[in-house]
Scaffold this motif. Structure first.
Motif, PDB file in Angstrom:
ATOM      1  N   THR A   1       0.919  -0.779  -0.011  1.00 31.97           N
ATOM      2  CA  THR A   1      -0.212  -0.240  -0.020  1.00 31.97           C
ATOM      3  C   THR A   1       0.824   1.480  -0.205  1.00 31.97           C
ATOM      4  O   THR A   1       0.388   2.013  -0.716  1.00 31.97           O
ATOM      5  CB  THR A   1      -0.829  -0.138   1.417  1.00 31.97           C
ATOM      6  OG1 THR A   1      -1.710  -1.251   0.882  1.00 31.97           O
ATOM      7  CG2 THR A   1      -2.155   1.479   1.334  1.00 31.97           C
ATOM      8  N   VAL A   2       2.014   1.478   0.513  1.00 28.00           N
ATOM      9  CA  VAL A   2       2.679   2.394   1.172  1.00 28.00           C
ATOM     10  C   VAL A   2       3.706   2.330  -1.130  1.00 28.00           C
ATOM     11  O   VAL A   2       3.468   3.725  -0.824  1.00 28.00           O
ATOM     12  CB  VAL A   2       4.120   2.361   1.868  1.00 28.00           C
ATOM     13  CG1 VAL A   2       4.741   3.466   1.598  1.00 28.00           C
ATOM     14  CG2 VAL A   2       3.395   2.069   3.323  1.00 28.00           C
ATOM     15  N   ILE A   3       3.863   1.431  -1.037  1.00 28.02           N
ATOM     16  CA  ILE A   3       3.917   1.942  -2.774  1.00 28.02           C
ATOM     17  C   ILE A   3       3.624   2.013  -3.714  1.00 28.02           C
ATOM     18  O   ILE A   3       3.804   2.917  -4.347  1.00 28.02           O
ATOM     19  CB  ILE A   3       5.211   0.148  -3.027  1.00 28.02           C
ATOM     20  CG1 ILE A   3       6.066  -0.244  -2.528  1.00 28.02           C
ATOM     21  CG2 ILE A   3       5.833   0.470  -4.851  1.00 28.02           C
ATOM     22  CD1 ILE A   3       6.609  -1.636  -2.665  1.00 28.02           C
ATOM     23  N   LEU A   4       2.141   1.210  -3.697  1.00 28.31           N
ATOM     24  CA  LEU A   4       0.824   2.376  -4.448  1.00 28.31           C
ATOM     25  C   LEU A   4       0.569   3.387  -3.763  1.00 28.31           C
ATOM     26  O   LEU A   4       0.033   4.616  -5.312  1.00 28.31           O
ATOM     27  CB  LEU A   4      -0.496   1.127  -4.085  1.00 28.31           C
ATOM     28  CG  LEU A   4       0.004   0.012  -4.410  1.00 28.31           C
ATOM     29  CD1 LEU A   4      -0.952  -1.399  -4.809  1.00 28.31           C
ATOM     30  CD2 LEU A   4       0.397  -0.415  -6.201  1.00 28.31           C
ATOM     31  N   GLU A   5       0.385   3.934  -3.297  1.00 27.52           N
ATOM     32  CA  GLU A   5      -0.076   5.446  -2.828  1.00 27.52           C
ATOM     33  C   GLU A   5       1.099   5.899  -2.348  1.00 27.52           C
ATOM     34  O   GLU A   5       1.257   7.121  -1.542  1.00 27.52           O
ATOM     35  CB  GLU A   5      -0.504   5.025  -1.688  1.00 27.52           C
ATOM     36  CG  GLU A   5      -2.041   3.748  -1.878  1.00 27.52           C
ATOM     37  CD  GLU A   5      -3.360   4.449  -3.136  1.00 27.52           C
ATOM     38  OE1 GLU A   5      -2.929   6.443  -2.939  1.00 27.52           O
ATOM     39  OE2 GLU A   5      -4.176   4.006  -3.421  1.00 27.52           O
ATOM     40  N   TRP A   6       2.609   6.491  -2.739  1.00 29.50           N
ATOM     41  CA  TRP A   6       3.547   6.894  -2.424  1.00 29.50           C
ATOM     42  C   TRP A   6       2.765   8.492  -2.756  1.00 29.50           C
ATOM     43  O   TRP A   6       2.851   8.058  -4.642  1.00 29.50           O
ATOM     44  CB  TRP A   6       5.253   6.218  -3.127  1.00 29.50           C
ATOM     45  CG  TRP A   6       5.847   6.889  -2.235  1.00 29.50           C
ATOM     46  CD1 TRP A   6       6.196   8.533  -3.156  1.00 29.50           C
ATOM     47  CD2 TRP A   6       6.686   7.313  -0.810  1.00 29.50           C
ATOM     48  NE1 TRP A   6       7.446   8.320  -2.354  1.00 29.50           N
ATOM     49  CE2 TRP A   6       7.596   8.084  -1.228  1.00 29.50           C
ATOM     50  CE3 TRP A   6       5.991   6.758   0.005  1.00 29.50           C
ATOM     51  CZ2 TRP A   6       8.492   8.159   0.092  1.00 29.50           C
ATOM     52  CZ3 TRP A   6       7.267   7.071   0.679  1.00 29.50           C
ATOM     53  CH2 TRP A   6       8.061   7.811   1.236  1.00 29.50           C
ATOM     54  N   ASP A   7       3.272   9.423  -2.304  1.00 25.02           N
ATOM     55  CA  ASP A   7       2.806  10.192  -2.509  1.00 25.02           C
ATOM     56  C   ASP A   7       4.351  11.255  -2.533  1.00 25.02           C
ATOM     57  O   ASP A   7       4.413  12.492  -2.687  1.00 25.02           O
ATOM     58  CB  ASP A   7       2.191  11.180  -1.985  1.00 25.02           C
ATOM     59  CG  ASP A   7       1.663  10.943  -0.117  1.00 25.02           C
ATOM     60  OD1 ASP A   7       2.904  11.079   0.338  1.00 25.02           O
ATOM     61  OD2 ASP A   7       1.014  11.527   0.284  1.00 25.02           O
ATOM     62  N   GLY A   8       5.738  10.943  -2.285  1.00 25.96           N
ATOM     63  CA  GLY A   8       6.883  11.514  -2.000  1.00 25.96           C
ATOM     64  C   GLY A   8       6.924  12.382  -0.156  1.00 25.96           C
ATOM     65  O   GLY A   8       7.842  13.143   0.008  1.00 25.96           O
ATOM     66  N   ASN A   9       5.503  11.725   0.195  1.00 24.16           N
ATOM     67  CA  ASN A   9       5.948  12.321   1.457  1.00 24.16           C
ATOM     68  C   ASN A   9       6.044  11.245   2.873  1.00 24.16           C
ATOM     69  O   ASN A   9       4.568  10.472   3.007  1.00 24.16           O
ATOM     70  CB  ASN A   9       4.994  13.369   2.385  1.00 24.16           C
ATOM     71  CG  ASN A   9       4.598  13.753   3.701  1.00 24.16           C
ATOM     72  OD1 ASN A   9       4.928  13.177   4.360  1.00 24.16           O
ATOM     73  ND2 ASN A   9       4.444  14.799   3.612  1.00 24.16           N
ATOM     74  N   PRO A  10       6.911  11.294   3.587  1.00 22.85           N
ATOM     75  CA  PRO A  10       6.610   9.276   3.980  1.00 22.85           C
ATOM     76  C   PRO A  10       5.774   9.430   5.167  1.00 22.85           C
ATOM     77  O   PRO A  10       5.679   8.227   5.388  1.00 22.85           O
ATOM     78  CB  PRO A  10       8.441   9.225   4.963  1.00 22.85           C
ATOM     79  CG  PRO A  10       9.095  10.295   3.567  1.00 22.85           C
ATOM     80  CD  PRO A  10       8.361  11.220   3.037  1.00 22.85           C
ATOM     81  N   LEU A  11       5.721  10.609   5.775  1.00 19.34           N
ATOM     82  CA  LEU A  11       4.476  10.524   6.623  1.00 19.34           C
ATOM     83  C   LEU A  11       3.047  10.410   6.240  1.00 19.34           C
ATOM     84  O   LEU A  11       2.040   8.992   6.959  1.00 19.34           O
ATOM     85  CB  LEU A  11       4.411  11.384   7.882  1.00 19.34           C
ATOM     86  CG  LEU A  11       3.806  11.613   9.002  1.00 19.34           C
ATOM     87  CD1 LEU A  11       4.167  10.598   9.753  1.00 19.34           C
ATOM     88  CD2 LEU A  11       3.910  13.385   9.503  1.00 19.34           C
ATOM     89  N   SER A  12       2.748  10.611   5.347  1.00 20.19           N
ATOM     90  CA  SER A  12       1.257  10.810   4.625  1.00 20.19           C
ATOM     91  C   SER A  12       1.555   9.672   4.142  1.00 20.19           C
ATOM     92  O   SER A  12       0.006   9.053   4.480  1.00 20.19           O
ATOM     93  CB  SER A  12       1.108  11.863   3.925  1.00 20.19           C
ATOM     94  OG  SER A  12       1.794  11.718   2.703  1.00 20.19           O
ATOM     95  N   SER A  13       2.728   8.996   3.384  1.00 20.82           N
ATOM     96  CA  SER A  13       2.271   7.937   3.118  1.00 20.82           C
ATOM     97  C   SER A  13       2.010   6.732   4.159  1.00 20.82           C
ATOM     98  O   SER A  13       1.433   5.687   3.590  1.00 20.82           O
ATOM     99  CB  SER A  13       3.809   7.602   2.324  1.00 20.82           C
ATOM    100  OG  SER A  13       3.954   8.601   0.782  1.00 20.82           O
ATOM    101  N   LEU A  14       2.680   6.285   5.409  1.00 21.69           N
ATOM    102  CA  LEU A  14       2.662   5.835   6.052  1.00 21.69           C
ATOM    103  C   LEU A  14       1.298   5.953   6.367  1.00 21.69           C
ATOM    104  O   LEU A  14       0.329   5.009   6.843  1.00 21.69           O
ATOM    105  CB  LEU A  14       3.566   5.642   7.137  1.00 21.69           C
ATOM    106  CG  LEU A  14       5.072   5.688   6.032  1.00 21.69           C
ATOM    107  CD1 LEU A  14       6.070   5.785   7.723  1.00 21.69           C
ATOM    108  CD2 LEU A  14       5.164   4.035   6.557  1.00 21.69           C
ATOM    109  N   ALA A  15       0.477   7.156   6.938  1.00 20.23           N
ATOM    110  CA  ALA A  15      -1.037   7.503   7.148  1.00 20.23           C
ATOM    111  C   ALA A  15      -1.355   6.312   6.468  1.00 20.23           C
ATOM    112  O   ALA A  15      -2.432   6.027   6.809  1.00 20.23           O
ATOM    113  CB  ALA A  15      -1.056   8.923   7.451  1.00 20.23           C
ATOM    114  N   LYS A  16      -1.037   7.239   4.792  1.00 19.40           N
ATOM    115  CA  LYS A  16      -2.561   6.420   4.187  1.00 19.40           C
ATOM    116  C   LYS A  16      -2.770   4.365   4.113  1.00 19.40           C
ATOM    117  O   LYS A  16      -3.318   4.075   4.100  1.00 19.40           O
ATOM    118  CB  LYS A  16      -2.136   6.993   2.858  1.00 19.40           C
ATOM    119  CG  LYS A  16      -2.174   8.321   2.620  1.00 19.40           C
ATOM    120  CD  LYS A  16      -1.593   8.587   1.165  1.00 19.40           C
ATOM    121  CE  LYS A  16      -2.053  10.037   0.849  1.00 19.40           C
ATOM    122  NZ  LYS A  16      -1.321  10.125  -0.686  1.00 19.40           N
TER     123      LYS A  16
END
Length: 375
Positions: free
Chosen positions: A304-319
Motif C-alpha cells: 500500500t505504501v508503494i501504491l500510494e506513495w506521494d513523496g511524503n513518508p509520513l502521509s504515505s504511512l498514514a494512508k
C-alpha cells in the motif's frame, strides 16, 4: 441472568473500555473488542441466539453509517483510485494463501484473500485527520468497496457450493447485479427529477424520530430484498445510507437522521456487535497463525505504501495505516465462511486472528503517527 442483564453488562463494559482506549489515542472500537475478549472468559450462559440477533443489528447500523459517510458521487470518484489498489491487494493476498492449500486455488483461498484485503470504514474515519479531503474519499471508498465485496463474496461462494448447476449460480449473481444497479439507477433519477419534492416532503415531518422511522422502513425494505436475492441483509442497509445522502435529502434532513442514527449505533448496537465478536473469538492461535498474520500485514502494508506513495513518508504511512486497518467485519465473514464450510483449518484461523490483531496493530501505528505529527 436474563438477556437484558447480559446486554446491559456488555454495553456498559464495552463503552467504558471504548472511552478508556480513546483517551489513550485508540479508536473506541478497539476497546469494545477488548471488552468482548475479556467478557468471553467471564460471562457464561449468554444466550447465543439472542445475542447473535442483536449483533446483526449492530453490523446493520454500522453499514448504514458507512453508507451515510460518503455520497455516490464521492464513491464514484474515490472508487476510480481505490478499486485498482484493492484489486492488486486482493491478488497479492490470494497468492499468499496458496502455500496453505498446496498451491491449489479454491473457494477458501478466494474468501481468505478478500478478508485479508479488507479495510475498516470506522477506523478510516477515525484516522481522517491524516488525510486531505480528497484522499479521505479514496480511503473510505477502498474500505466500502472491500467490505461490500466480502459480504457479497461469502454468499456467492455459499451459493456456489449449494447451487445445483452453473446456470443456477449465474441467475443468482444476475439478480444481485440487477438489484444493486436498479437501486442506484432509481436514486440517480430521483436526484435529477424529484429532489426538491423529496426534501419538501421530509420537511413536513415534525420530529427527528419520524425521519428516522421512515428511513428505517426504507433500510429494512432494502435489507429484505438483499436477502431475497442471496446477499447479506446489511448490503441493503449500506445502500439505504448511500442513497439518502445530504446531496439528495438536503443538509437539514441529513443532520436530523444522522443525529439519531449515530446515537443508536455508537451507544447501543455497535458496542454489542464488536464485543460479541470478541466474545466469540475462537481461532486456534499457533506459531503458523501468528507468522501468517505478520506476513500478510507486512506485505499488504508495504504494498500500500508503494501504491500510494506521494513523496511524503509520513502521509504515505498514514494512508497505508488507513487502508490496512482490516476490520471486525472480516471476523464476521470468516465465521460465516466457516459455518458454510468454505473457510476451514489454518485459513480460518489466520483470517480470524488477522481481523482482530490487524485492528490493534493499525491503531497502534496510527497512534504513533499522531505523536510524530504532533511533534
Amino acid at each position: 441472568m436474563q438477556i437484558i442483564g447480559y446486554v446491559l453488562i456488555i454495553i456498559a463494559f464495552g463503552r467504558f473500555l471504548a472511552e478508556l482506549f480513546e483517551r489513550l489515542g485508540y479508536p473506541g472500537i478497539v476497546g469494545e473488542i477488548t471488552a468482548g475478549l475479556i467478557l468471553g472468559y467471564v460471562l457464561t450462559g449468554v444466550p447465543a441466539s439472542d445475542m447473535n440477533l442483536l449483533a446483526e443489528f449492530g453490523i446493520f447500523f454500522l453499514m448504514i453509517s458507512a453508507g451515510l459517510e460518503i455520497t455516490p458521487e464521492e464513491l464514484h470518484v474515490g472508487g476510480k483510485k481505490a478499486l485498482p489498489v484493492y484489486l492488486v491487494t486482493l491478488g497479492v493476498m490470494l497468492l499468499l494463501t496458496l502455500p496453505l492449500t498446496g498451491y491449489r486455488i479454491g473457494t477458501g483461498n478466494v474468501l481468505a484473500a478478500a478478508i485479508l484485503a479488507v479495510a475498516s470504514a470506522p477506523i478510516v474515519v477515525r484516522l481522517k485527520r491524516f488525510f486531505g479531503e480528497s484522499y479521505l474519499h479514496v480511503a473510505l471508498s477502498y474500505a466500502i468497496i472491500s467490505e461490500v465485496a466480502i459480504l457479497i463474496l461469502v454468499y456467492v461462494l455459499a451459493n456456489f457450493k449449494g447451487a445445483g448447476s452453473p446456470m443456477e449460480l449465474a441467475v443468482i449473481i444476475l439478480k444481485q447485479a440487477l438489484f444493486i444497479g436498479g437501486v442506484l439507477y432509481i436514486n440517480y433519477k430521483i436526484g435529477i427529477q424529484h429532489k426538491v419534492w423529496l426534501i419538501t416532503q421530509l420537511r413536513k415531518l415534525k420530529s427527528d424520530e419520524a425521519v428516522f422511522g421512515l428511513f428505517m422502513v426504507f433500510a429494512a425494505t432494502l435489507g429484505f430484498i438483499s436477502e431475497e436475492v442471496g446477499m447479506h441483509f446489511t448490503i441493503g442497509g449500506f445502500l439505504a445510507g448511500l442513497l439518502l445522502h445530504s446531496d439528495l435529502v438536503g443538509t437539514k434532513q441529513y443532520e436530523r437522521l444522522e443525529t439519531i442514527l449515530s446515537g443508536v449505533t455508537s451507544g447501543i448496537f455497535a458496542p454489542i456487535f464488536f464485543a460479541w465478536r470478541g466474545m466469540n473469538f475462537r481461532a486456534e492461535i499457533t506459531l503458523v497463525v501468528i507468522y501468517g498474520f505478520f506476513v500478510a500485514y507486512s506485505v499488504r502494508f508495504l504494498l500500500t505504501v508503494i501504491l500510494e506513495w506521494d513523496g511524503n513518508p509520513l502521509s504515505s504511512l498514514a494512508k497505508a495505516t488507513g487502508l490496512v486497518s482490516f476490520g471486525i467485519l472480516g471476523l464476521l465473514v470468516a465465521d460465516l465462511g466457516n459455518s458454510y464450510g468454505v473457510l476451514t483449518g489454518q485459513l480460518y484461523s489466520i483470517t480470524a486472528f488477522t481481523s482482530v490483531a490487524g485492528i490493534f496493530l493499525s491503531a497502534t501505528i496510527g497512534r504513533a503517527l499522531t505523536a510524530v505529527k504532533r511533534d
